[in-house]
Scaffold this motif. Structure first.
Motif, PDB file in Angstrom:
ATOM      1  N   LEU A  53       0.828  -1.211   0.000  1.00 26.72           N
ATOM      2  CA  LEU A  53       0.000   0.000   0.000  1.00 26.72           C
ATOM      3  C   LEU A  53       0.860   1.259   0.000  1.00 26.72           C
ATOM      4  O   LEU A  53       1.987   1.253   0.493  1.00 26.72           O
ATOM      5  CB  LEU A  53      -0.910   0.010   1.231  1.00 26.72           C
ATOM      6  CG  LEU A  53      -1.825  -1.200   1.410  1.00 26.72           C
ATOM      7  CD1 LEU A  53      -2.463  -1.179   2.788  1.00 26.72           C
ATOM      8  CD2 LEU A  53      -2.886  -1.223   0.322  1.00 26.72           C
ATOM      9  N   ALA A  54       0.306   2.327  -0.537  1.00 27.81           N
ATOM     10  CA  ALA A  54       1.002   3.627  -0.546  1.00 27.81           C
ATOM     11  C   ALA A  54       0.702   4.357   0.755  1.00 27.81           C
ATOM     12  O   ALA A  54       0.017   5.368   0.781  1.00 27.81           O
ATOM     13  CB  ALA A  54       0.568   4.455  -1.751  1.00 27.81           C
ATOM     14  N   GLY A  55       1.233   3.823   1.832  1.00 23.68           N
ATOM     15  CA  GLY A  55       0.998   4.415   3.146  1.00 23.68           C
ATOM     16  C   GLY A  55      -0.188   3.770   3.843  1.00 23.68           C
ATOM     17  O   GLY A  55      -0.842   2.859   3.326  1.00 23.68           O
ATOM     18  N   LYS A  56      -0.456   4.259   5.052  1.00 22.85           N
ATOM     19  CA  LYS A  56      -1.584   3.749   5.833  1.00 22.85           C
ATOM     20  C   LYS A  56      -2.909   4.167   5.183  1.00 22.85           C
ATOM     21  O   LYS A  56      -2.962   5.131   4.415  1.00 22.85           O
ATOM     22  CB  LYS A  56      -1.518   4.292   7.257  1.00 22.85           C
ATOM     23  CG  LYS A  56      -0.262   3.876   8.021  1.00 22.85           C
ATOM     24  CD  LYS A  56      -0.209   4.536   9.393  1.00 22.85           C
ATOM     25  CE  LYS A  56       1.062   4.143  10.129  1.00 22.85           C
ATOM     26  NZ  LYS A  56       1.165   4.826  11.454  1.00 22.85           N
ATOM     27  N   ASP A  57      -3.960   3.448   5.514  1.00 21.39           N
ATOM     28  CA  ASP A  57      -5.270   3.748   4.943  1.00 21.39           C
ATOM     29  C   ASP A  57      -5.668   5.199   5.191  1.00 21.39           C
ATOM     30  O   ASP A  57      -6.144   5.895   4.281  1.00 21.39           O
ATOM     31  CB  ASP A  57      -6.341   2.833   5.540  1.00 21.39           C
ATOM     32  CG  ASP A  57      -6.172   1.378   5.117  1.00 21.39           C
ATOM     33  OD1 ASP A  57      -5.338   1.109   4.235  1.00 21.39           O
ATOM     34  OD2 ASP A  57      -6.875   0.523   5.676  1.00 21.39           O
ATOM     35  N   GLU A  58      -5.450   5.672   6.422  1.00 17.96           N
ATOM     36  CA  GLU A  58      -5.856   7.043   6.748  1.00 17.96           C
ATOM     37  C   GLU A  58      -5.024   8.077   5.997  1.00 17.96           C
ATOM     38  O   GLU A  58      -5.499   9.189   5.720  1.00 17.96           O
ATOM     39  CB  GLU A  58      -5.777   7.283   8.260  1.00 17.96           C
ATOM     40  CG  GLU A  58      -4.435   7.002   8.882  1.00 17.96           C
ATOM     41  CD  GLU A  58      -4.300   5.592   9.430  1.00 17.96           C
ATOM     42  OE1 GLU A  58      -3.534   5.416  10.399  1.00 17.96           O
ATOM     43  OE2 GLU A  58      -4.963   4.667   8.889  1.00 17.96           O
ATOM     44  N   VAL A  89     -12.724   2.919   0.825  1.00 21.47           N
ATOM     45  CA  VAL A  89     -13.920   3.426   0.161  1.00 21.47           C
ATOM     46  C   VAL A  89     -15.061   3.728   1.134  1.00 21.47           C
ATOM     47  O   VAL A  89     -15.786   4.724   0.960  1.00 21.47           O
ATOM     48  CB  VAL A  89     -14.373   2.441  -0.943  1.00 21.47           C
ATOM     49  CG1 VAL A  89     -14.883   1.138  -0.343  1.00 21.47           C
ATOM     50  CG2 VAL A  89     -15.432   3.065  -1.840  1.00 21.47           C
ATOM     51  N   SER A  90     -15.222   2.931   2.185  1.00 23.82           N
ATOM     52  CA  SER A  90     -16.332   3.158   3.113  1.00 23.82           C
ATOM     53  C   SER A  90     -16.125   4.370   4.003  1.00 23.82           C
ATOM     54  O   SER A  90     -17.061   4.846   4.648  1.00 23.82           O
ATOM     55  CB  SER A  90     -16.547   1.907   3.981  1.00 23.82           C
ATOM     56  OG  SER A  90     -16.990   0.826   3.182  1.00 23.82           O
ATOM     57  N   ASP A  91     -14.887   4.886   4.035  1.00 26.42           N
ATOM     58  CA  ASP A  91     -14.602   6.072   4.842  1.00 26.42           C
ATOM     59  C   ASP A  91     -14.541   7.349   4.012  1.00 26.42           C
ATOM     60  O   ASP A  91     -14.212   8.419   4.540  1.00 26.42           O
ATOM     61  CB  ASP A  91     -13.271   5.883   5.590  1.00 26.42           C
ATOM     62  CG  ASP A  91     -13.369   4.801   6.661  1.00 26.42           C
ATOM     63  OD1 ASP A  91     -14.396   4.761   7.355  1.00 26.42           O
ATOM     64  OD2 ASP A  91     -12.427   3.998   6.783  1.00 26.42           O
TER      65      ASP A  91
END
Length: 308
Positions: A53-58, A89-91
């Motif tokens: 991933l390109a960094g954390k989700d947040e 997507v849900s956030d």
């Protein structure tokens, strides 16, 4: 809902909402935006890495929200796809996106974002070639570059007959909002809040690196979920490197596609260079499209707003 066309000198945000870009390819691609007369603004976390991933989700979510929130940013272009948009997507703040309609451009894993944004806000987005994945390669076809012309004008998007050989699988005419994208991501949406809605719509699919037996599974799931029968028509894009490798005996990709698509009885055209192809032709996601198997045509209204 459509965004306004870009003007020379506009700032465009560049983000990586899924996997990190190939830095060498990305750096080679950035001058292309400047050649278009645009000023790229790099997301704060674009170079971050968290496994695949390109960094954390947040962090990836923050970059996307920041670009929609900033009034100086007139469009948002994804550096690459990969994996991970389903995690954020849900956030998404759909209220923020709806209040700040902007060009949003990408494909592959970005399919999940296209689907959710269009279905939750009505904003037309763009399924188109990306910086690291397409523009940063050693050889870039002119049609891939030319797709970015859609950012600046409001003319209908007409698939050029010279670009590839188009075949008819099921005869007929159809029209409707153009939705779809990467087959894997479309199947991933099933059973979620953001499940792809194909009812009365032109449904396009594309894929990469999936063998026929996997494509078979996914098309069968879409069929059983009613997504093929719900569509007004079907557009089949590029299925790159989807040849049998693992198994000694296999159905061909064409046999798999024909088995599931033809019985649906919807007007269907096949052979479009849309998706992971080279060249890669961009199309507006959610804009009204028209297809006709008699003249093998596929036309979509501009994804941008006309007038001031």
């Amino acid at each position: 809902m459509k965004a306004s066309p870009l003007q020379k000198g506009d700032k465009v945000g560049v983000i990586a909402p899924a996997s990190p870009p190939n830095v060498e390819n990305f750096n080679k691609a950035l001058p292309f935006l400047k050649e278009l007369g645009l000023e790229p603004v790099i997301g704060k976390h674009l170079y971050e890495k968290n496994g695949y991933l390109a960094g954390k989700d947040e962090e990836r979510l923050a970059d996307l929200h920041d670009m929609f929130r900033d009034p100086e940013i007139k469009g948002i272009i994804c550096a690459c796809g990969g994996v991970g948009t389903g995690r954020i997507v849900s956030d998404l703040d759909f209220g923020l996106i709806g209040r700040n309609p902007k060009i949003f451009w990408g494909y592959s894993d970005i399919t999940f974002l296209h689907t959710a944004i269009f279905q939750q806000t009505g904003l037309v987005t763009f399924h188109g070639p990306m910086l690291s994945s397409d523009i940063g390669l050693d050889s870039v076809p002119e049609w891939t570059k030319k797709s970015f012309d859609q950012l600046f004008g409001t003319e209908d998007v007409i698939y050029p007959e010279s670009l590839s050989t188009i075949e008819t699988l099921v005869e007929g005419k159809a029209d409707g909002a153009v939705v779809g994208g990467n087959l894997t991501l479309l199947v991933n949406s099933l059973g979620t809040t953001h499940e792809i809605d194909t009812k009365g719509k032109l449904f396009f699919i594309e894929e990469i690196d999936e063998e026929p037996y996997k494509v078979d599974r996914m098309l069968n799931q879409l069929k059983m979920a009613g997504k093929l029968s719900d569509a007004s028509g079907i557009i089949i894009g590029d299925f790159k490197n989807c040849d049998p490798v693992k198994r000694d005996r296999s159905l061909s990709l064409d046999e798999v596609i024909n088995h599931h698509i033809i019985p649906a009885g919807k007007p269907t055209l096949k052979g479009f260079m849309i998706g992971h192809s080279s060249p890669s032709f961009a199309i507006p996601f959610g804009a009204h499209g028209f297809m006709d198997t008699q003249d093998l045509s596929f036309r979509i209204e501009s994804g941008l707003r006309k007038g001031s």
